[in-house]
Design an enzyme around this catalytic site. Structure first.
Site, PDB file in Angstrom:
ATOM      1  NE  ARG B 361      -3.371  -2.400   2.677  1.00 25.09           N
ATOM      2  CZ  ARG B 361      -4.492  -2.627   3.351  1.00 25.09           C
ATOM      3  NH1 ARG B 361      -5.270  -1.641   3.697  1.00 25.09           N
ATOM      4  NH2 ARG B 361      -4.823  -3.860   3.683  1.00 25.09           N
ATOM      5  CB  VAL B 362       4.193   2.111   1.275  1.00 27.14           C
ATOM      6  CG1 VAL B 362       5.234   3.185   1.067  1.00 27.14           C
ATOM      7  CG2 VAL B 362       3.707   2.110   2.713  1.00 27.14           C
TER       8      VAL B 362
END
Lengths: 180, 502
Positions: B361-362
């Site tokens: 998700r980063v």
């Protein structure tokens, strides 16, 4: 279940104190303590009281004789009859302990077992009593025993507090350090 | 262990010189013992989580406060606790020793060394339950944590301060990936902590040997709570590891912590809760099993004042079912997952990372610019390849464009395979991905792709060290550098001789 029995016993004890609390003087309390200690030693025989083959009257008569020995028949027989009727006589030992605890709580009493490696002098006993009274802000009742296993020193133990200064304690600490 | 008489004498002297107890100590009496748990009557002022000491030498932690008694889990299974034994309050919670001296050591969940290298140099004692850094104290995750694994750094980049879950069936390479990440941190000033929860001792011995052989043990702390340990120790181990990591982080260091694995941790917590007769919920786990892991993983992050704690929790699933209770909990807590597929593993694609189900998700925020440029279309190409592969299995005839995509996808998959415990620096990865992006691998036989790539990297490093060091220094690849690399790659392609050919 053990935990539920403890809670139930305390409820019985609280009810007893609520009804008869004003009739319990300090001498009566001391008699209750002796009664409770002896009942605790004999607690396994309460199972016999659960036997349906023994008539209720005989069970009541037996308990009356025991209570009368401590001059507590008038105070305790209503409770004992109630327990016999509800088949909860097995809780008598725990109820008596709870009555002791509740009485002590109400009258700010605390009982300690004082163990010493050697017999204590009167002065020693006074010092210990003053120390415990100051620490707990309660009146102290204590029993004194001689325990040579302490080697040298004193151990003061109640249900909720402990103070010990003895060679045995120091040696146990050394043994623990070595083991770790 | 040989105990010298002088040691005993000095212990005894120290004990005698110790201070006299000043006040009454609050105690309770043991009324029930069994299954690593004991009930103590009394201790009316005991706190939840308080450390209790028993006269027999054992100690435990309070986990239940009932009306008449407290339930205490014991820390040492070997030290017996008897009925009517006295239990004393310590007035403090359980604390674990922390310090820089822990680097390179193997300790248990109590912080005691297991590696027979003597006492650990301790700087302080910290509680295992700590306050989580607040939003204001954190900074965004924007710095790459190189894993050295091409498929992860290229497609699912991990940043410092991120929590990336590693999820898969048994024997799919979860621990191997975690170990490779640890090995790759050599020389990068990142402290690593490996927490082993409920695993076999033999596995841990192998892990330690691997770390030692590769020189990684010097910057790694191993916290062990194997399957034979008390259930309380297995419950505490991840928190102990996290506390140690937080100490390193507070000194300004970057820390990587691996929890292997949290499914065993949940099982230990379930066992404790059932013994405490707490109401069981889904799959017999207690109602607060989510909080068990969320409060652990929320302690990871990047701090504004410096230092970071990156977490790689591992969870094992059964029969590829990622919809089970604990895996779904952890997926919702973490910042992404790496799903390891058994089918891929069995087909020889290792690391067996399922590209469709994995995510970070980063994402690109934590990726070096050079790698980001090289992987712009890679995910799409791989997705198209897998789609076309399904069609190809039906034996349908495909057009030329689709066939080229299939061939290219196969090369990409082959490129992303990696030998166990062999990791690549980001520069090496840039060069590998450059070859793929610029189609230099299209003419190479698929069997020789990895050989071609490895030799190309070696070629650039030795023959064109300036270009290599420029990419390393700038962490970026300019248009000029791209042109330069095209020339170098063309040159190398002519020189390359596949193995087996003269």
């Amino acid at each position: 279940m053990i935990i539920n029995q403890a809670i139930l016993s305390r409820r019985y004890a609280q009810a007893f104190i609520d009804v008869y609390g004003k009739d319990i003087s300090f001498d009566v309390y001391k008699a209750i303590v002796c009664f409770a200690d002896d009942m605790h030693k004999q607690r396994r025989s309460f199972f016999l009281c659960m036997a349906p083959a023994i008539p209720m009257k005989d069970k009541e008569r037996a308990f009356y004789k025991v209570c009368d020995h401590y001059n507590l028949a008038q105070l305790f027989m209503p409770l004992i009859k109630l327990l016999l009727l509800n088949k909860r006589i097995i809780l008598l030992d725990q109820i008596l302990s709870a009555i002791k605890a509740l009485y002590q709580e109400e009258h700010k009493l605390m009982s300690f077992d004082v163990s010493s490696s050697h017999p204590l002098t009167a002065t020693d006993r006074k010092i210990i009593e003053r120390f415990l009274a100051r620490s707990t802000a309660c009146d102290i009742i204590y029993t004194n025993t001689v325990d040579p296993k302490l080697i040298a020193g004193v151990r003061l133990q109640s249900e909720t507090f402990l103070w010990e200064e003895s060679i045995r304690k120091r040696l146990q600490a050394v043994a623990l350090s070595v083991a770790r | 262990m040989e105990i010298k008489s002088t040691d005993l004498v000095s212990l005894f002297e120290r004990s005698l010189q110790g201070k006299t107890q000043e006040s009454l100590q609050e105690i309770g009496i043991v009324i029930q013992v069994g299954d690593g748990i004991c009930r103590v009557h009394g201790l009316i002022n005991a706190m939840y989580g308080e450390l209790i000491e028993f006269e027999g030498g054992n100690s435990g932690i309070v986990f239940n406060l009932d009306e008449d008694s407290v339930a205490i889990f014991l820390l040492h299974t070997a030290i017996p606790v008897a009925e009517l034994e006295v239990a004393k309050r310590t007035g403090s919670v359980f604390k674990v020793p922390v310090g820089m001296g822990l680097a390179g050591r193997v300790v248990n969940a109590l912080g005691q060394p297991l590696d027979a290298l003597g006492a650990v140099k301790i700087d302080e004692y910290r509680s295992v339950e700590a306050t989580v850094p607040q939003i204001v104290e954190r900074s965004p995750v924007n710095e790459s944590l190189e894993t050295g694994i091409v498929v992860i750094d290229a497609l699912f980049p991990i940043g410092k301060g991120q929590r990336e879950l590693i999820i898969g069936n048994r024997n799919t390479g979860k621990t191997a990936i975690a170990l490779e990440v640890i090995l790759h941190q050599k020389g990068k000033k990142v402290f690593c902590i490996y927490v082993s929860i409920g695993l076999r001792q033999a596995n841990l011995v192998r892990t330690i040997a691997t770390l030692q052989e590769n020189g990684a043990l010097d910057y790694t702390v191993i916290v062990s709570a194997d399957a034979s340990e008390a259930v309380l120790n297995q419950y505490l181990a991840p928190y102990v590891g996290c506390t140690i990591g937080e100490y390193f982080r507070d000194q300004g260091h970057d820390v990587l912590i691996v929890y292997d694995d949290l499914s065993n941790h949940a099982i230990a917590f379930r066992e404790m809760s059932l013994l405490l007769r707490r109401a069981p919920g889904r799959e017999a786990y207690p109602g607060d099993v989510f909080y068990l892991h969320s409060r652990l993983l929320e302690r990871a992050g990047k701090l504004a004042r410096g230092g970071s704690l990156t977490a790689l929790p591992i969870v094992q699933i059964q029969s590829d079912d990622i919809t089970a209770y604990i895996p779904t909990n952890l997926i919702s807590i973490t910042d992404g997952q790496l799903f390891l597929d058994t089918k891929l593993f069995n087909r020889g694609i290792r690391p067996a990372v399922n590209i469709e189900l994995s995510v970070s998700r980063v994402g690109g925020a934590a990726q070096t610019k050079a790698i980001k440029k090289m992987t712009q279309a890679l995910r799409l190409e791989l997705a198209q390849y897998h789609e076309l592969l399904d069609f190809a299995q039906f034996g349908t005839e495909l057009d030329e464009v689709s066939q080229r995509k299939l061939a290219r996808g196969a090369i990409a998959v082959e490129l992303l395979k990696q030998t166990q415990f062999v990791t690549y620096s980001f520069v090496d990865q840039v060069l590998m991905l450059f070859l793929l992006k610029e189609n230099f691998l299209d003419v190479v036989d698929i069997k020789h792709v990895n050989t071609f790539v490895v030799q190309f990297i070696s070629y650039v490093r030795s023959v064109y060290p300036n270009e290599y060091s420029t990419i390393y220094r700038t962490a970026d690849i300019s248009a000029d550098m791209m042109d330069r690399l095209r020339v170098i790659a063309a040159e190398f392609s002519k020189l390359f001789v596949p193995p087996g050919k003269v």
